[in-house]
Scaffold this active site. Structure first.
Site, PDB file in Angstrom:
ATOM      1  N   PHE A 100       0.832  -1.211   0.000  1.00 46.55           N
ATOM      2  CA  PHE A 100       0.000   0.000   0.000  1.00 46.55           C
ATOM      3  C   PHE A 100       0.869   1.265   0.000  1.00 46.55           C
ATOM      4  O   PHE A 100       0.829   2.063  -0.947  1.00 46.55           O
ATOM      5  CB  PHE A 100      -0.941  -0.065   1.216  1.00 46.55           C
ATOM      6  N   ASP A 142      12.764 -11.351  -0.957  1.00 48.71           N
ATOM      7  CA  ASP A 142      12.443 -11.279   0.465  1.00 48.71           C
ATOM      8  C   ASP A 142      13.625 -10.623   1.171  1.00 48.71           C
ATOM      9  O   ASP A 142      14.754 -11.130   1.082  1.00 48.71           O
ATOM     10  CB  ASP A 142      12.230 -12.717   0.971  1.00 48.71           C
ATOM     11  N   THR A 180      11.236 -10.317   9.271  1.00 47.90           N
ATOM     12  CA  THR A 180      11.220  -9.263   8.249  1.00 47.90           C
ATOM     13  C   THR A 180      11.663  -7.933   8.852  1.00 47.90           C
ATOM     14  O   THR A 180      12.470  -7.208   8.265  1.00 47.90           O
ATOM     15  CB  THR A 180       9.802  -9.125   7.647  1.00 47.90           C
ATOM     16  N   ASN A 198      19.807  -6.417   6.877  1.00 49.14           N
ATOM     17  CA  ASN A 198      20.237  -6.540   5.479  1.00 49.14           C
ATOM     18  C   ASN A 198      20.213  -5.200   4.757  1.00 49.14           C
ATOM     19  O   ASN A 198      21.130  -4.867   3.998  1.00 49.14           O
ATOM     20  CB  ASN A 198      19.365  -7.559   4.737  1.00 49.14           C
ATOM     21  N   ALA A 204      10.537   2.728   7.855  1.00 50.34           N
ATOM     22  CA  ALA A 204       9.114   2.946   8.101  1.00 50.34           C
ATOM     23  C   ALA A 204       8.802   2.329   9.460  1.00 50.34           C
ATOM     24  O   ALA A 204       8.524   1.143   9.573  1.00 50.34           O
ATOM     25  CB  ALA A 204       8.289   2.288   7.009  1.00 50.34           C
ATOM     26  N   TYR A 213       5.062  -7.589  15.714  1.00 49.56           N
ATOM     27  CA  TYR A 213       5.169  -6.341  14.933  1.00 49.56           C
ATOM     28  C   TYR A 213       5.775  -5.232  15.785  1.00 49.56           C
ATOM     29  O   TYR A 213       6.749  -4.595  15.387  1.00 49.56           O
ATOM     30  CB  TYR A 213       3.775  -5.953  14.453  1.00 49.56           C
ATOM     31  N   THR A 250      -2.937   4.989   8.386  1.00 42.54           N
ATOM     32  CA  THR A 250      -3.014   5.653   7.075  1.00 42.54           C
ATOM     33  C   THR A 250      -3.935   4.843   6.173  1.00 42.54           C
ATOM     34  O   THR A 250      -4.019   3.619   6.298  1.00 42.54           O
ATOM     35  CB  THR A 250      -1.597   5.752   6.468  1.00 42.54           C
ATOM     36  N   ARG A 301      -7.892  -4.253   7.839  1.00 38.47           N
ATOM     37  CA  ARG A 301      -7.864  -2.999   8.603  1.00 38.47           C
ATOM     38  C   ARG A 301      -9.253  -2.390   8.688  1.00 38.47           C
ATOM     39  O   ARG A 301     -10.118  -2.669   7.867  1.00 38.47           O
ATOM     40  CB  ARG A 301      -6.949  -1.998   7.923  1.00 38.47           C
TER      41      ARG A 301
END
Ligand code: UDP
Length: 319
Positions: free
Chosen positions: A15, A60, A94, A101, A116, A147, A177, A188
């Protein structure tokens, strides 16, 4: 205006990532989008694929990669609670291994790199509105921790690379957002309510709907992000980016029903574990340092988002 850049956007088919690709391509930069398509969608970048300045690499970020770029914008991570809890271990990987990385790549190239980060850093906040100096109230063992703690660890890595290698870092904390390119199925509240209203299905309200969020339209956010990327080295943040107008979810539901002229009713469901009760950014710092304030109010942003989802439900995508 800054020189044309080669910009790597991780999560480029997501997004926010795809909105950033569009922003920088429209300004004639070279854009490389990386995405493993876990939540990113090819339809979000379809219209860029024949642009010679755009490259898409299915990759990835938990695996290292070598690329010759000037800027790195690290936006790869599933971001809706529904999506990041589907594979929580991978969400942490991630955020953490992905950040290492990308920081190693930035360090090798001497790139500017943005992380972000998120308002989830603040957890279920005891301080309201949330200022950057607030350290947060995160449950480290709850279902949102993959998260929240992943993103907190990524922030700490960014500042360690700055301290150890004098890396040119930018850390932004993004609040809720919404807008075009959102996945209608990502779970969401804005996407769920709009899609449910358009289908005249019940709006799923978790809890009693008195919890609050402050919703920022994506164009405003992209403007804030691009201003942050253009600041001098040393202005690292973290800096809150979001819209300080706060609404209860009941108010959001009423607004969506009014704007879609829907016949849907509200269906109350249990509140998920650790769901923050309130959230509103203090954007004093962004106003002062970036001269940035959101310009698009909720009604205006929702009308554009409803239009996007209406087309999407009919099988059309944005151009
Ligand atoms: N929510 C809801 N119905 C939905 C999806 C979410 O009531 O169909 C609630 C959720 O429990 C939370 C708020 O809406 O209180 C915002 O949720 P979202 O997943 O959009 O993002 P969050 O701010 O929690 O990361």
């Amino acid at each position: 205006m800054f020189d044309k850049k080669r910009i790597l956007i991780t999560g480029g088919a997501g997004f926010l990532g795809s909105n950033l690709c569009k922003h920088y391509l429209d300004r004639d930069n070279y854009v490389v989008a990386l995405d493993n398509l876990f939540t990113g969608r090819l339809c979000n970048i379809q219209s860029f694929l024949n642009n010679k300045k755009f490259t898409f690499i299915e990759h990835d970020i938990t695996k290292p990669i070598t690329l010759n770029v000037d800027w790195i914008m690290n936006f790869a991570c599933p971001a809706s609670p529904y999506a990041y809890q589907k594979d929580p271990i991978n969400t942490t990987k991630t955020s953490v291994i992905g950040a290492i990385n990308m920081l190693d790549l930035a360090n090798k190239n001497k790139d500017r790199i943005m992380q972000a980060s998120t308002s989830e850093i603040y957890g279920d906040p005891e301080q309201h509105p949330q200022v950057e100096s607030y350290k947060g109230c995160v449950n480290p063992i709850g279902p949102r921790a993959c998260y929240d703690e992943g993103k907190r660890c990524a922030e700490s890595l960014f500042f360690d690379y700055q301290r150890m290698y004098d890396l040119d870092i930018k850390v932004i904390r993004i609040f809720n957002t919404y807008g075009p390119a959102m996945d209608p199925n990502d779970g969401r509240v804005v996407s769920n309510f709009i899609v449910q209203a358009l289908k005249n299905e019940p709006l799923t309200m978790f809890g009693d709907g008195t919890q609050t969020r402050s919703f920022c339209f994506v164009d405003d956010l992209v403007c804030g992000i691009s201003k942050m990327m253009e600041t001098n080295k040393g202005l690292a943040g973290p800096i809150n980016l979001g819209n300080p107008c706060e609404f209860t979810l009941l108010e959001l539901a009423d607004t969506v029903l009014r704007l879609t002229k829907s016949k849907s009713k509200i269906q109350f469901k249990p509140l998920p574990t650790d769901d923050p009760q309130k959230r509103r950014p203090d954007i004093t710092l962004a106003k002062k340092l970036l001269n940035w304030v959101p310009a698009i109010d909720l009604d205006t942003g929702l009308v554009k988002t409803i239009e996007y989802f209406s087309k999407n439900l009919n099988g059309q995508y944005r151009d």
